[in-house]
Design an enzyme around this catalytic site. Structure first.
Site, PDB file in Angstrom:
ATOM      1  N   ASP A 164       0.869  -1.187   0.000  1.00 10.93           N
ATOM      2  CA  ASP A 164       0.000   0.000   0.000  1.00 10.93           C
ATOM      3  C   ASP A 164       0.900   1.230   0.000  1.00 10.93           C
ATOM      4  O   ASP A 164       1.423   1.596   1.039  1.00 10.93           O
ATOM      5  CB  ASP A 164      -0.911  -0.057   1.231  1.00 10.93           C
ATOM      6  CG  ASP A 164      -1.833   1.128   1.360  1.00 10.93           C
ATOM      7  OD1 ASP A 164      -1.944   1.904   0.399  1.00 10.93           O
ATOM      8  OD2 ASP A 164      -2.435   1.277   2.438  1.00 10.93           O
ATOM      9  N   GLU A 194      -1.261  10.516   0.960  1.00 10.64           N
ATOM     10  CA  GLU A 194      -2.581   9.865   0.856  1.00 10.64           C
ATOM     11  C   GLU A 194      -3.015   9.316   2.202  1.00 10.64           C
ATOM     12  O   GLU A 194      -4.176   9.416   2.585  1.00 10.64           O
ATOM     13  CB  GLU A 194      -2.527   8.733  -0.183  1.00 10.64           C
ATOM     14  CG  GLU A 194      -3.907   8.151  -0.534  1.00 10.64           C
ATOM     15  CD  GLU A 194      -4.376   7.025   0.375  1.00 10.64           C
ATOM     16  OE1 GLU A 194      -5.543   6.624   0.262  1.00 10.64           O
ATOM     17  OE2 GLU A 194      -3.595   6.547   1.220  1.00 10.64           O
ATOM     18  N   GLU A 195      -2.066   8.718   2.913  1.00 10.63           N
ATOM     19  CA  GLU A 195      -2.413   8.000   4.150  1.00 10.63           C
ATOM     20  C   GLU A 195      -2.885   8.931   5.270  1.00 10.63           C
ATOM     21  O   GLU A 195      -3.420   8.478   6.275  1.00 10.63           O
ATOM     22  CB  GLU A 195      -1.223   7.152   4.631  1.00 10.63           C
ATOM     23  CG  GLU A 195      -0.827   6.015   3.685  1.00 10.63           C
ATOM     24  CD  GLU A 195      -1.841   4.874   3.638  1.00 10.63           C
ATOM     25  OE1 GLU A 195      -2.841   4.925   4.370  1.00 10.63           O
ATOM     26  OE2 GLU A 195      -1.630   3.939   2.848  1.00 10.63           O
ATOM     27  N   ASP A 217      -4.958   1.647  -6.186  1.00 17.16           N
ATOM     28  CA  ASP A 217      -4.622   1.480  -4.771  1.00 17.16           C
ATOM     29  C   ASP A 217      -5.005   0.075  -4.322  1.00 17.16           C
ATOM     30  O   ASP A 217      -5.690  -0.644  -5.044  1.00 17.16           O
ATOM     31  CB  ASP A 217      -5.355   2.543  -3.930  1.00 17.16           C
ATOM     32  CG  ASP A 217      -4.615   2.891  -2.636  1.00 17.16           C
ATOM     33  OD1 ASP A 217      -3.807   2.068  -2.150  1.00 17.16           O
ATOM     34  OD2 ASP A 217      -4.868   3.989  -2.108  1.00 17.16           O
TER      35      ASP A 217
HETATM   36 CO    CO Z   1      -3.369   2.748   3.060  1.00 21.62          CO
HETATM   37 ZN    ZN Z   2      -3.339   3.102  -0.093  1.00 20.19          ZN
END
Ligand code: CO
Ligand code: ZN
Length: 333
Positions: A164, A194-195, A217
């Site tokens: 990820d 993003e996280e 993703d």
């Molecule tokens: Co993630």
């Molecule tokens: Zn992700």
């Protein structure tokens, strides 16, 4: 692709500190891109092609950042207290190792709770970097680290921290390399942060102002003992996202992806995520709005230091995305 995947997943890049991983990606794309730039939030924005009469301006997004930790306090004996960057779960932490940007490694453990059955919240955990006093610490308050775990090739199944979303990064790079002719102007974006709330994709989408957006993703599978929260399975093809907690995919984009998969005989699954969202959400609500969906790589043990994907799913996602991008996209079918 396995060599590329190994290189990308083992790189260090917690949210907000994506320099290392971004440099690695620049090395991979610089000879195949038409041009590229890095914006103020650190997004790497790579363009290929020009928009023709039957083409669109398309934004793809895979995030470069990974979950990690940040040091919040150091005690007299050199133990570090920390907070999570992104979704860090306590039960993944005990006995795990983290690596700071300066290479320093530490072990995470928890305070004695009087029972070995209990998992402490992050506030009751600490990192031991082998120092015996505050003065001896090579790490300071505010320093960040990621989980340390090497890439393991189990044949069809690949395991590592940061699948990820480095697996999405690898897929974007591969599609960029394979795509020859396309009517579209395609922005291959490698996003930051993003996280912690799809922040990089938000500014990248504003700048690009695309006609269509696809995020790439991971999404958790339900194909493990006693787990039915997801119908997604390893090795059954890429997931085409219908909905997650931040976004409902545009049904026209979903249908066009399904049509492409069926025409090209690529296996696929419909994906519904019950917790979390992706960069597609940020693209969807950029400016006056964008039709979007997301291709989801089925993943076991998401956000643990041992995320597992299936290599066939990875290759089929490359195939599906390449097939989708090489011809005009009809959203009215
Ligand atoms: Co993630
Ligand atoms: Zn992700």
């Amino acid at each position: 692709m396995k060599q590329l995947i190994k290189k990308l997943v083992e790189a260090t890049g917690p949210s907000g500190y994506e320099d290392n991983i971004r440099n690695m990606i620049v090395d991979e794309i610089k000879t195949v891109a038409d041009d590229f730039k890095i914006d103020a939030l650190g997004n790497l924005i790579v363009r290929k092609g020009q928009k023709s009469a039957d083409g669109m301006r398309i934004m793809l997004a895979a995030h470069m950042d990974e979950i990690g930790i940040i040091v919040t306090h150091i005690d007299e004996n050199g133990f570090l207290r920390f907070a999570g960057i992104g979704g860090v779960f306590p039960f993944h932490c005990i006995g795990s190792r983290v690596e700071f940007l300066n290479g320093q490694v530490g072990v995470i453990y928890q305070e004695d709770l009087g029972s070995r059955e209990k998992v402490a919240p992050l506030q009751k955990m600490y990192i031991d970097i082998g120092a015996s006093s505050k003065e001896e610490c090579s790490v300071k308050i505010g320093d960040v680290a990621v989980f340390q775990r090497p890439f393991t090739d189990l044949g069809n199944r690949l395991v590592s921290k940061a699948m990820d979303d480095r697996i999405g990064v690898a897929i974007e790079i591969e599609v960029l390399k394979q795509l020859k002719d396309s009517p579209h102007e395609i922005y291959f974006v490698f996003t930051t942060q993003e996280e912690v709330g799809t922040r990089g994709a938000t500014t990248a989408a504003f700048g690009i102002d695309p006609d269509l957006g696809i995020a790439i993703d991971i999404a958790p599978t339900g194909d493990v003992p006693k787990d039915r929260r997801s119908a997604l399975k390893l090795a059954a093809g890429p997931g085409i996202k219908v909905k997650d907690t931040g976004m409902i995919s545009d049904p026209r984009v979903v249908r066009s992806l399904v049509n492409t998969a069926e025409a090209a005989n690529i296996p696929y699954q419909m994906e519904i995520l019950l917790m979390g969202s992706t960069d597609a959400r940020a693209i969807q609500i950029a400016k006056s709005g964008v039709p979007v969906s997301c291709l989801s790589i089925p993943t076991r043990y998401a956000h643990s230091p041992s995320e597992m994907v299936d290599y066939n799913d990875v290759q089929n996602t490359v195939k599906l995305l390449t097939a989708y991008l090489c011809k005009p996209i009809n959203l009215s079918l």
